[in-house]
Design a protein around this motif. Sequence first.
Motif, mmCIF file in Angstrom:
data_model
loop_
_atom_site.group_PDB
_atom_site.id
_atom_site.type_symbol
_atom_site.label_atom_id
_atom_site.label_comp_id
_atom_site.label_asym_id
_atom_site.label_seq_id
_atom_site.Cartn_x
_atom_site.Cartn_y
_atom_site.Cartn_z
ATOM 1 N N LEU A 55 44.350 30.456 32.298
ATOM 2 C CA LEU A 55 43.451 29.581 33.055
ATOM 3 C C LEU A 55 43.251 30.118 34.464
ATOM 4 N N ALA A 56 44.349 30.607 35.075
ATOM 5 C CA ALA A 56 44.243 31.161 36.427
ATOM 6 C C ALA A 56 43.344 32.389 36.446
ATOM 7 N N ALA A 57 43.323 33.128 35.317
ATOM 8 C CA ALA A 57 42.493 34.330 35.245
ATOM 9 C C ALA A 57 41.006 33.999 35.302
ATOM 10 N N LYS A 58 40.650 32.736 35.008
ATOM 11 C CA LYS A 58 39.241 32.325 35.026
ATOM 12 C C LYS A 58 38.782 31.867 36.413
ATOM 13 N N VAL A 59 39.719 31.804 37.351
ATOM 14 C CA VAL A 59 39.355 31.431 38.725
ATOM 15 C C VAL A 59 38.437 32.512 39.287
ATOM 16 N N PRO A 60 37.384 32.144 40.031
ATOM 17 C CA PRO A 60 36.483 33.156 40.615
ATOM 18 C C PRO A 60 37.243 34.252 41.345
ATOM 19 N N ARG A 61 36.788 35.502 41.180
ATOM 20 C CA ARG A 61 37.504 36.649 41.728
ATOM 21 C C ARG A 61 37.701 36.547 43.239
ATOM 22 N N GLY A 62 36.675 36.081 43.941
ATOM 23 C CA GLY A 62 36.803 35.975 45.393
ATOM 24 C C GLY A 62 37.950 35.076 45.800
ATOM 25 N N LEU A 63 38.106 33.948 45.083
ATOM 26 C CA LEU A 63 39.192 33.028 45.387
ATOM 27 C C LEU A 63 40.536 33.640 44.999
ATOM 28 N N GLN A 64 40.570 34.348 43.860
ATOM 29 C CA GLN A 64 41.798 35.047 43.465
ATOM 30 C C GLN A 64 42.258 35.995 44.565
ATOM 31 N N VAL A 102 42.289 40.739 33.713
ATOM 32 C CA VAL A 102 42.068 40.675 35.155
ATOM 33 C C VAL A 102 42.661 41.904 35.827
ATOM 34 N N GLY A 103 42.173 42.196 37.023
ATOM 35 C CA GLY A 103 42.702 43.310 37.796
ATOM 36 C C GLY A 103 42.359 43.134 39.263
ATOM 37 N N TRP A 104 43.188 43.705 40.115
ATOM 38 C CA TRP A 104 42.964 43.590 41.550
ATOM 39 C C TRP A 104 43.191 44.950 42.200
ATOM 40 N N CYS A 105 42.358 45.270 43.186
ATOM 41 C CA CYS A 105 42.512 46.502 43.961
ATOM 42 C C CYS A 105 43.108 46.139 45.317
ATOM 43 N N VAL A 106 44.132 46.886 45.716
ATOM 44 C CA VAL A 106 44.830 46.578 46.953
ATOM 45 C C VAL A 106 44.985 47.848 47.785
ATOM 46 N N THR A 107 44.887 47.715 49.086
ATOM 47 C CA THR A 107 45.090 48.814 50.014
ATOM 48 C C THR A 107 45.839 48.292 51.229
ATOM 49 N N ARG A 108 46.283 49.224 52.068
ATOM 50 C CA ARG A 108 46.988 48.865 53.302
ATOM 51 C C ARG A 108 46.033 49.026 54.470
ATOM 52 N N VAL A 109 45.863 47.965 55.231
ATOM 53 C CA VAL A 109 45.008 47.989 56.423
ATOM 54 C C VAL A 109 45.866 47.542 57.609
ATOM 55 N N PRO A 110 45.362 47.695 58.846
ATOM 56 C CA PRO A 110 46.176 47.310 60.009
ATOM 57 C C PRO A 110 46.706 45.887 59.965
ATOM 58 N N GLY A 111 45.984 44.967 59.342
ATOM 59 C CA GLY A 111 46.449 43.584 59.306
ATOM 60 C C GLY A 111 47.383 43.267 58.161
ATOM 61 N N GLY A 112 47.655 44.226 57.297
ATOM 62 C CA GLY A 112 48.519 43.974 56.138
ATOM 63 C C GLY A 112 47.910 44.537 54.868
ATOM 64 N N LEU A 113 48.070 43.802 53.776
ATOM 65 C CA LEU A 113 47.478 44.199 52.504
ATOM 66 C C LEU A 113 46.108 43.546 52.361
ATOM 67 N N ARG A 114 45.180 44.272 51.763
ATOM 68 C CA ARG A 114 43.840 43.745 51.545
ATOM 69 C C ARG A 114 43.475 43.897 50.081
ATOM 70 N N LEU A 115 43.003 42.806 49.468
ATOM 71 C CA LEU A 115 42.567 42.817 48.071
ATOM 72 C C LEU A 115 41.062 42.630 48.014
ATOM 73 N N VAL A 116 40.402 43.484 47.221
ATOM 74 C CA VAL A 116 38.960 43.381 47.059
ATOM 75 C C VAL A 116 38.596 43.760 45.623
ATOM 76 N N GLU A 117 37.343 43.506 45.289
ATOM 77 C CA GLU A 117 36.784 43.982 44.018
ATOM 78 C C GLU A 117 36.231 45.370 44.292
ATOM 79 N N ARG A 118 36.799 46.391 43.662
ATOM 80 C CA ARG A 118 36.417 47.774 43.940
ATOM 81 C C ARG A 118 36.282 48.508 42.609
ATOM 82 N N PRO A 119 35.166 49.180 42.358
ATOM 83 C CA PRO A 119 34.945 49.805 41.052
ATOM 84 C C PRO A 119 35.879 50.963 40.737
ATOM 85 N N ARG A 120 36.296 51.728 41.765
ATOM 86 C CA ARG A 120 37.160 52.872 41.529
ATOM 87 C C ARG A 120 38.388 52.794 42.427
ATOM 88 N N ALA A 121 39.511 53.240 41.887
ATOM 89 C CA ALA A 121 40.759 53.200 42.656
ATOM 90 C C ALA A 121 41.418 54.572 42.601
#
Length: 208
Positions: A55-64, A102-121
């Motif tokens: 059910l959590a996987a159906k939550v909109p990606r932006g909110l996830q 489901v899947g999430w892309c994560v990177t390290r930025v000055p403010g911490g970790l950042r999650l976005v929808e990104r086609p390639r990792a």
Amino acid sequence: LAARDDGAGVAHGAALRRRTARDEAGHRLLAALLGFVDQELRRLLLGVAGRLLPLAAKVPRGLQHLVLQRVANRLFAQPLEEGAFDLLEGRWLRLEVRDLGVGWCVTRVPGGLRLVERPRASVTIRGDWRDFLLLASRHEDPDTLFFRRRLVIEGDTELGLAVKNLLDSLDPEHLPPWLWNAVERAGRAVQEERGEAPQGPVQGARGG
């Protein structure tokens, strides 16, 4: 008189042994009951996770992304401060949970970790949610999960191995006790569900 005293001593000793035997039997029964309750709680926890995660996987990606990013930055505040995630600066890690789709892309930025929808990792780590849970709960070490192909690395292999080592080095002490206890118990339940011999968390994980 001495004979009566000896008889009383023998009777007292026998009564003491009987009381000790009853106490030991009571302790064994209590331990067995507590073990049964703990096992049922683990199964219940795993069952709840199995129903809620799809059910959590159906939550909109932006909110996830918003929720997971805030949670990750709070939980990993100390490792972030110590530079543990600096290997992701300018690079993207994608975590894919196959059975949830489901899947999430994560990177390290000055403010911490950042999650976005990104086609390639740069690198992708893929597996089922139960195997990620075993990894998080320290009931399986990363080498075993990757060797058995239950978790798969695709892309930049060197970065993937570095991430694997990072995951293995994260200290459960950074997690709230209630959260670690829930994760550890759920991981143990996965082992029992698969018919594997339950084992304690590896590395320096705290018990629960």
